[in-house]
Design an enzyme around this catalytic site. Structure first.
Site, mmCIF file in Angstrom:
data_model
loop_
_atom_site.group_PDB
_atom_site.id
_atom_site.type_symbol
_atom_site.label_atom_id
_atom_site.label_comp_id
_atom_site.label_asym_id
_atom_site.label_seq_id
_atom_site.Cartn_x
_atom_site.Cartn_y
_atom_site.Cartn_z
ATOM 1 N N HIS A 258 -43.642 53.615 65.474
ATOM 2 C CA HIS A 258 -44.740 53.329 66.415
ATOM 3 C C HIS A 258 -44.363 52.165 67.294
ATOM 4 O O HIS A 258 -43.719 51.219 66.836
ATOM 5 C CB HIS A 258 -46.035 53.006 65.653
ATOM 6 C CG HIS A 258 -47.252 53.122 66.514
ATOM 7 N ND1 HIS A 258 -47.682 52.110 67.325
ATOM 8 C CD2 HIS A 258 -48.113 54.158 66.703
ATOM 9 C CE1 HIS A 258 -48.773 52.501 67.978
ATOM 10 N NE2 HIS A 258 -49.060 53.736 67.619
ATOM 11 N N GLU A 316 -50.091 60.176 63.718
ATOM 12 C CA GLU A 316 -49.959 61.616 63.958
ATOM 13 C C GLU A 316 -49.548 62.380 62.708
ATOM 14 O O GLU A 316 -49.807 63.571 62.588
ATOM 15 C CB GLU A 316 -48.931 61.883 65.066
ATOM 16 C CG GLU A 316 -49.119 61.092 66.348
ATOM 17 C CD GLU A 316 -50.404 61.428 67.089
ATOM 18 O OE1 GLU A 316 -51.288 62.071 66.501
ATOM 19 O OE2 GLU A 316 -50.529 61.026 68.261
HETATM 20 N N1 COA Z 1 -36.959 59.317 63.798
HETATM 21 C C1 COA Z 1 -35.690 58.959 64.011
HETATM 22 N N2 COA Z 1 -35.308 57.906 64.755
HETATM 23 C C2 COA Z 1 -36.285 57.177 65.311
HETATM 24 C C3 COA Z 1 -37.636 57.478 65.130
HETATM 25 C C4 COA Z 1 -37.965 58.601 64.339
HETATM 26 N N3 COA Z 1 -39.236 58.959 64.134
HETATM 27 N N4 COA Z 1 -38.387 56.593 65.800
HETATM 28 C C5 COA Z 1 -37.535 55.743 66.390
HETATM 29 N N5 COA Z 1 -36.269 56.108 66.102
HETATM 30 C C6 COA Z 1 -35.058 55.463 66.580
HETATM 31 C C7 COA Z 1 -34.718 55.999 67.954
HETATM 32 O O1 COA Z 1 -33.847 57.091 67.875
HETATM 33 C C8 COA Z 1 -34.118 54.805 68.651
HETATM 34 O O2 COA Z 1 -32.755 54.799 68.341
HETATM 35 P P1 COA Z 1 -31.691 54.228 69.447
HETATM 36 O O3 COA Z 1 -32.011 52.759 69.519
HETATM 37 O O4 COA Z 1 -30.385 54.523 68.790
HETATM 38 O O5 COA Z 1 -31.954 54.970 70.701
HETATM 39 C C9 COA Z 1 -34.786 53.606 67.990
HETATM 40 O O6 COA Z 1 -35.343 54.092 66.760
HETATM 41 C C10 COA Z 1 -35.900 53.032 68.814
HETATM 42 O O7 COA Z 1 -36.699 54.101 69.312
HETATM 43 P P2 COA Z 1 -37.668 53.958 70.561
HETATM 44 O O8 COA Z 1 -38.158 55.307 70.947
HETATM 45 O O9 COA Z 1 -37.026 53.129 71.614
HETATM 46 O O10 COA Z 1 -38.770 53.055 69.911
HETATM 47 P P3 COA Z 1 -40.267 53.008 70.286
HETATM 48 O O11 COA Z 1 -40.857 51.883 69.526
HETATM 49 O O12 COA Z 1 -40.452 53.017 71.739
HETATM 50 O O13 COA Z 1 -40.751 54.396 69.705
HETATM 51 C C11 COA Z 1 -41.996 56.200 69.028
HETATM 52 C C12 COA Z 1 -41.952 54.678 69.192
HETATM 53 C C13 COA Z 1 -43.318 56.551 68.366
HETATM 54 C C14 COA Z 1 -41.946 56.879 70.417
HETATM 55 C C15 COA Z 1 -40.820 56.688 68.162
HETATM 56 O O14 COA Z 1 -40.852 56.036 66.908
HETATM 57 C C16 COA Z 1 -40.788 58.190 67.978
HETATM 58 O O15 COA Z 1 -40.283 58.912 68.842
HETATM 59 N N6 COA Z 1 -41.351 58.732 66.863
HETATM 60 C C17 COA Z 1 -41.375 60.144 66.635
HETATM 61 C C18 COA Z 1 -42.476 60.783 67.472
HETATM 62 C C19 COA Z 1 -43.857 60.419 67.018
HETATM 63 O O16 COA Z 1 -44.169 60.424 65.830
HETATM 64 N N7 COA Z 1 -44.749 60.116 67.977
HETATM 65 C C20 COA Z 1 -46.128 59.763 67.691
HETATM 66 C C21 COA Z 1 -46.370 58.328 67.980
HETATM 67 S S1 COA Z 1 -47.988 57.810 67.505
#
Ligand code: COA
Length: 379
Positions: A258, A316
């Site tokens: 998150h 979610e």
């Molecule tokens: N599974 C695998 N790897 C994950 C991950 C997950 N659920 N969530 C984050 N990571 C990894 C990413 O691949 C990224 O790796 P990188 O640095 O090598 O590119 C790193 O962690 C950071 O991810 P990022 O998307 O920049 O972090 P964020 O804080 O912006 O992301 C989310 C938050 C929710 C978008 C992200 O955790 C995600 O995509 N989760 C899965 C989708 C999801 O559940 N969405 C609902 C959100 S309420």
């Protein structure tokens, strides 16, 4: 005034609110002064909405009249129903239908009443379930079910979807979900709603814009893919292998991580408890147990995969488990999120209007300057 750019407005505080407060490091969410766990499983959705609007819980008489007022606003106009039927016939996604339905939701207003933010926000809250259910019934080739005024907000939504009065366990599960996601600080859709009313536009326009923002996969679109992943893991019979396979293929584990929470999302805890009790009641704990195992092995695998991050379940994850159990179709997960969040959107609209200043940030110009006009034939 600073010229520093805050991309995505990250870290920028633009308003005061008494509606909800998030502590991402501690994993705490307060709604209207209540810790989430205190409110979500106890309140009806009507009580939560009253709380957001009035900053206190209603007494018995106030609750009865608030419920009656909301229930009296559930109907939609024939023209709106035809729009939803057309959207269903063209197999448009539920969120597109919801956007069209909300945009048309004040068709039946008397000229005098339309435009009052207090009244419009009640109508918007009341009418969203009817819009979603009408679209869904048409999608199924069935006739829409008229709302009933003797049922609570959550029960009536399920009734309009299924055509049958739901049992208490399903209603309690849905109330907990609706309360759990009703508000969450200045997320993108809520900020959109506040921007729109800040121009002194109307609440239906604000909710229409908010639905558009919620539709995006970066905001409200995750629970469907979470369910797909959990069903795959359940069917695979080997959750650990299924989880590693995804990560090895470079895929993200849906429902983990998150932007705001660096620990487990408090909504995941509340919804997990609600789902556990719902599935136990329904005598069908299999899918729930499999999801819980997916959470355990998923967190372990992510800790190995990304030891630098703490990726735990987010809202979610158990939204998908709970809504699936209750019988909400996957296609309606995001729209059902909207059915809940409209309580927050409209309360933010009222809060914005109570101390309004038009939202007007600045952009730093990086284009050319001093260009000279050339006639079209000479370019
Ligand atoms: N599974 C695998 N790897 C994950 C991950 C997950 N659920 N969530 C984050 N990571 C990894 C990413 O691949 C990224 O790796 P990188 O640095 O090598 O590119 C790193 O962690 C950071 O991810 P990022 O998307 O920049 O972090 P964020 O804080 O912006 O992301 C989310 C938050 C929710 C978008 C992200 O955790 C995600 O995509 N989760 C899965 C989708 C999801 O559940 N969405 C609902 C959100 S309420």
């Amino acid at each position: 005034m600073t010229d520093e750019i805050a991309r995505g407005l990250e870290g920028v505080t633009v308003a005061e609110t008494r509606l909800s407060s998030i502590d991402g490091d501690e994993g705490e969410l307060i709604i209207g002064g209540f810790p989430l766990a205190e409110l979500a499983g106890n309140a009806t959705f009507e009580e939560t909405v009253f709380l957001l609007r009035e900053d206190r819980l209603p007494d018995e008489g106030e609750l009865a009249s608030f419920r009656a007022d909301l229930a009296s606003r559930r109907g939609i106009e024939p023209e709106t129903r035809e729009t939803l039927r057309a959207a269903a016939q063209r197999e448009l996604p539920a969120m597109d239908a919801l956007r069209m339905g909300v945009a048309a939701a004040n068709l039946g207003d008397d000229a005098g009443e339309s435009g009052d933010p207090e009244t419009d926000s009640l109508t918007a809250i009341a009418v969203l379930p009817t819009i979603v259910a009408t679209y869904w019934r048409c999608r199924q080739g069935a006739e829409p079910v008229e709302p009933r005024t003797d049922l609570g907000h959550a029960a009536n939504y399920l009734y309009m979807l299924e055509g049958e009065v739901p049992d208490d366990a399903a209603v309690r599960g849905l109330e907990t979900y609706l309360n759990g996601v009703v508000d969450h600080g200045l997320n993108a859709s809520t900020f959109t709603a506040r921007c729109i009313v800040s121009t002194e536009s109307d609440v239906f326009s604000a909710v229409t814009g908010a639905v558009g923002a919620l539709k995006g996969p970066l905001h409200g679109g995750a629970p469907g893919p979470v369910l797909d992943m959990l069903l795959d893991i359940h069917e695979s019979g080997d959750p650990a292998a299924a989880v590693h396979e995804r990560l090895d293929a470079g895929e993200r584990l849906m429902g983990f991580g998150h932007r705001v929470y660096s620990v487990r999302d408090p909504r995941a805890a509340v919804l997990s408890e609600a789902a556990e009790s719902f599935y136990a009641d329904a005598g069908n704990a299999d899918f729930f147990e499999s999801a819980r195992e997916a959470e355990r092995v998923g967190a372990e695998a992510l800790a190995e995969h990304r030891p630098d991050l703490n990726l735990e379940t987010n809202v979610e994850f158990y939204t998908a488990v709970l809504l699936h159990g209750i019988g909400i179709p996957r296609e309606l997960f995001t729209a059902t999120f909207g059915v809940a969040r409209v309580g927050g959107w409209t309360s933010h609209c009222l809060e914005q209007l109570s101390d309004n200043k038009i939202v007007r940030p600045r952009a730093r110009y990086v284009g050319d300057e001093g260009r000279e006009w050339t006639a079209v034939g000479e370019r």
